[in-house]
Design an enzyme around this catalytic site. Structure first.
Site, short mmCIF file in Angstrom:
data_model
loop_
_atom_site.label_atom_id
_atom_site.label_comp_id
_atom_site.label_asym_id
_atom_site.label_seq_id
_atom_site.Cartn_x
_atom_site.Cartn_y
_atom_site.Cartn_z
N GLY A 52 -10.39 -9.65 -5.42
CA GLY A 52 -10.69 -9.76 -7.02
C GLY A 52 -11.49 -10.07 -7.59
N CYS A 79 -11.25 -11.23 0.98
CA CYS A 79 -11.79 -11.32 0.59
C CYS A 79 -11.48 -12.48 -0.43
CB CYS A 79 -12.74 -10.51 -0.48
SG CYS A 79 -14.00 -10.54 -1.68
N TYR A 80 -11.32 -12.09 -1.69
CA TYR A 80 -10.10 -12.90 -2.76
C TYR A 80 -9.46 -13.60 -1.76
CZ TYR A 80 -7.89 -15.17 -6.89
OH TYR A 80 -6.83 -16.57 -7.65
N HIS A 166 -14.70 -7.09 3.70
CA HIS A 166 -13.96 -5.56 3.65
C HIS A 166 -13.54 -4.97 4.43
CE1 HIS A 166 -12.90 -6.43 -0.46
NE2 HIS A 166 -14.73 -7.13 -1.10
N GLU A 168 -11.47 -2.69 4.91
CA GLU A 168 -11.27 -1.19 4.17
C GLU A 168 -11.93 -0.66 3.87
OE1 GLU A 168 -11.03 -3.32 2.49
OE2 GLU A 168 -10.33 -3.85 0.47
N ASP A 224 -3.43 17.42 -9.09
CA ASP A 224 -1.92 17.08 -9.18
C ASP A 224 -0.71 18.08 -10.02
OD1 ASP A 224 -3.21 15.47 -8.17
OD2 ASP A 224 -3.37 14.44 -10.47
N LYS A 370 -4.36 10.77 -4.31
CA LYS A 370 -4.96 11.91 -4.60
C LYS A 370 -4.64 12.99 -2.73
CE LYS A 370 -7.44 14.40 -7.50
NZ LYS A 370 -6.48 14.42 -9.20
#
Ligand code: XMP
Length: 583
Positions: A52, A79-80, A166, A168, A224, A370
């Site tokens: 964040g 991280c945060y 990170h 991810e 979608d 998505k």
């Protein structure tokens, strides 16, 4: 379905990315606000605290319930999230001497389950200013970089792990292994998630909710709503599903025909195109200001949708409304800065609002991201050309056809030319609306673009001149409106770009590519074209992407041959400081 993993959202742009990666590893994960009480997370096998933008000491910074650490689930702070863990568990967080943004090398300094199977120095992605200065009691440092001593810490006995980097993002190549270790070694998760394997149960769910009623959809031709519609069509049969597509006249070349053909092939028998082109265009006459355009377009959609709902008697008890809402749309703390605005559009439709309030709505995709929706679509046999479509904004070409009330001249400065065409930008949380700097040829380094925008305070965006009929000194801005002639010109150049990027395969390497028409040129050729290919994860941040030079050469030749086009420009600005769209 009970999630095994909850990602606590500490305001990071990456929290959805974390949840998506966990799901890709076969484990169902949800996103919740960071301060969700531990009691509501009972039964989770693992908790991940996201990154964040805040500092743990700042007033109002995202907090969390410390009881989460003692609940017995594995916890991973990112991280945060690492800083919050350190702060709440009795360690110390301090301001870094300077921020660290970008690639770094991680030395793993302790043998912990999180890093099992990962050997040697690791490339990692860092994006932080604060650092953990001292680990909490019971913790050990488990990894360092040259500038960040506590790049990872852990107390394996309590299943508490944290990393400053990170895992991810793709720039951390061992990141997926780290997440896999956390899920399966630390938390003992089971594989329970496969989006495409859920079609049968989704169809059953649709039948249960519909309970004998019919379903009505406003479709856009996007992924979608098409996937949601197709699920309903399969679940209920073509007699019970109705689709309407509003032709606003602001769509790309061939779009209405594409959508009509697609729904025909899907086997839709009740599908209709509502032609509202004239209404939209006349409502937009003389409007230049971007948010005003959006507002008017939103209002027009409301009017047309109300008309369709009333005219088709879709408001009576026999009908419920289908929508293609996906998971990120349902999360209050996530979404883009525009999420509110996009939401109000939908919600403002009074008829739709009434249907939602009375529970007469079916949204089969609210659990999915998505990529997962695409996977479901693939399983349903939808054509790849539809599933691979780039995002396209609701207001359509109206926000890609820039207008001007007045004439203005280009200003030469040492770094290039200031084009008096305003575009939207985003810096911090605030939006800017400023002229653009044009430079001759591509800047060698992306950092140079950021430096220009920081230094030249009147601009928020940089374009490179690729080709032009005249020198930039001879270009000027003249009054230009959103009219049929300019929309046709934009549709033409957009179609040229779309075909060339598709045929060369370049469109598969990017996330989106707005093509923008700006009123800068000569009296004979009054407009210029801006190419804006970007890469992104979710549209919240984006990197400008440079296309192969042969493709660019072909495109600039073809675009300059279009009547009325004076120059081809290439947007080289990342987001931030530029937004993806110009308006
Ligand atoms: P920006 O320009 O804010 O765009 O960087 C981020 C993403 O959102 C899309 N976008 C919109 N989508 N209605 C939409 O449905 C809008 O008003 C709108 N404005 C921007 C944009 O195409 C990009 O994918």
């Amino acid at each position: 379905m009970q999630p095994q993993i909850t990602v606590l959202d500490a305001g990071g742009q990456y929290c959805h990315l974390i949840a998506r990666k966990v799901r890709d590893l076969g484990v169902y994960a949800e996103v919740r606000p960071s301060d969700t009480p531990a009691g509501e997370l009972a039964g989770r096998k693992g908790i991940i605290i996201s990154g964040g933008p805040s500092s743990v000491y700042e007033a109002g910074s995202p907090q969390m319930d410390p009881a989460v650490f003692a609940a017995g689930a594995g916890v991973l702070g990112i991280c945060y999230g690492q800083q919050l863990m350190a702060y709440l568990m009795g360690g110390h967080v301090r301001k870094g001497d300077k921020g660290e943004y970008g690639l770094a090398k991680l030395r793993i300094t302790a043998d912990v389950p999180l890093f099992r199977g990962i050997e040697g120095e690791q490339q990692i992605w860092m994006s932080h200013r604060d650092v953990v200065g001292e680990v909490p009691p019971g913790f050990a440092v488990t990894g360092s970089t040259s500038t960040c001593e506590i790049a990872a810490m852990a107390d394996p006995s309590r299943k508490l792990f944290a990393v400053q980097f990170h895992p991810e993002v793709v720039h951390t190549p061992s990141g997926l292994d780290i997440l896999r270790n956390f899920l399966f070694d630390v938390c003992a998760c089971e594989r329970d998630w496969n989006a495409a394997g859920q079609i049968e149960s989704l169809e059953q769910h649709i039948r249960d909710v519909a309970a004998g009623r019919n379903v009505f959809f406003f479709v856009s031709g996007g992924v979608d709503s098409t996937v949601a519609y197709t699920l309903c069509l399969r679940a209920l049969g073509p007699e019970r599903v109705y689709g309407a597509y509003v032709d606003s006249g602001l769509m790309r070349e061939g779009e209405t025909e594409f959508v009509r053909g697609l729904f025909e092939r899907l086997g839709a028998t009740h599908f209709r195109v509502e032609d509202a082109r004239r209404e939209f265009l006349s409502a937009l006459e003389g409007v230049c200001e971007p948010e005003k355009k959006r507002h008017i377009i939103g209002e027009q959609f409301v009017q047309v949708q109300e008309r369709v709902l009333q005219g088709g008697r879709f408001l009576d008890g026999q009908w419920i409304l289908g929508q293609g809402t996906i998971y990120p749309d349902t999360i209050e703390s996530g979404g883009t800065a525009r999420a509110d605005l996009i939401k109000t559009h939908h919600n403002r439709v009074a008829g739709i609002q009434r249907l939602i309030e009375s529970g007469r709505i079916i949204e089969p995709l609210t659990q999915f991201y998505k990529d997962e929706v695409r996977r479901i679509g693939r399983e349903l046999g939808l054509p790849e050309e539809m599933l691979a479509r780039h995002p396209f904004p609701g207001p359509g070409l109206a926000i890609r056809c820039l207008c001007s009330d007045e004439a203005a001249t280009v200003e030469r400065i040492a770094d290039g030319w200031i084009l008096p065409v305003h575009s939207v930008g985003v810096q911090g949380d605030s939006r800017s609306y400023r002229p653009v700097l044009a430079v001759d040829g591509f800047p060698e380094h992306p950092e140079y673009v950021a430096e220009l925008v920081n230094r030249i305070s009147v601009i928020n965006r940089v374009v490179a001149r690729v080709a032009s009929r005249v020198a930039l000194d001879d270009v000027s801005v003249r009054p230009a409106a959103l009219n049929e002639q300019r929309l046709a010109r934009l549709r033409r150049v957009d179609a040229i770009v779309r075909k060339a990027t598709h045929d060369s395969g370049f469109d598969r390497r990017i996330w989106q590519m707005p093509v923008v028409l700006i009123p800068a040129g000569t009296s004979e050729h009054p407009d210029s074209v801006v190419l804006r290919p970007i890469d992104s994860v979710d549209g919240m941040t984006a990197q400008a992407v440079v296309m192969p030079s042969d493709l660019l050469k072909q495109l600039s030749d073809d675009l300059l041959a279009v009547d009325g086009v004076c120059a081809v420009l290439y947007d080289v600005t990342n987001k931030p400081p530029g937004t993806i769209e110009w308006e």
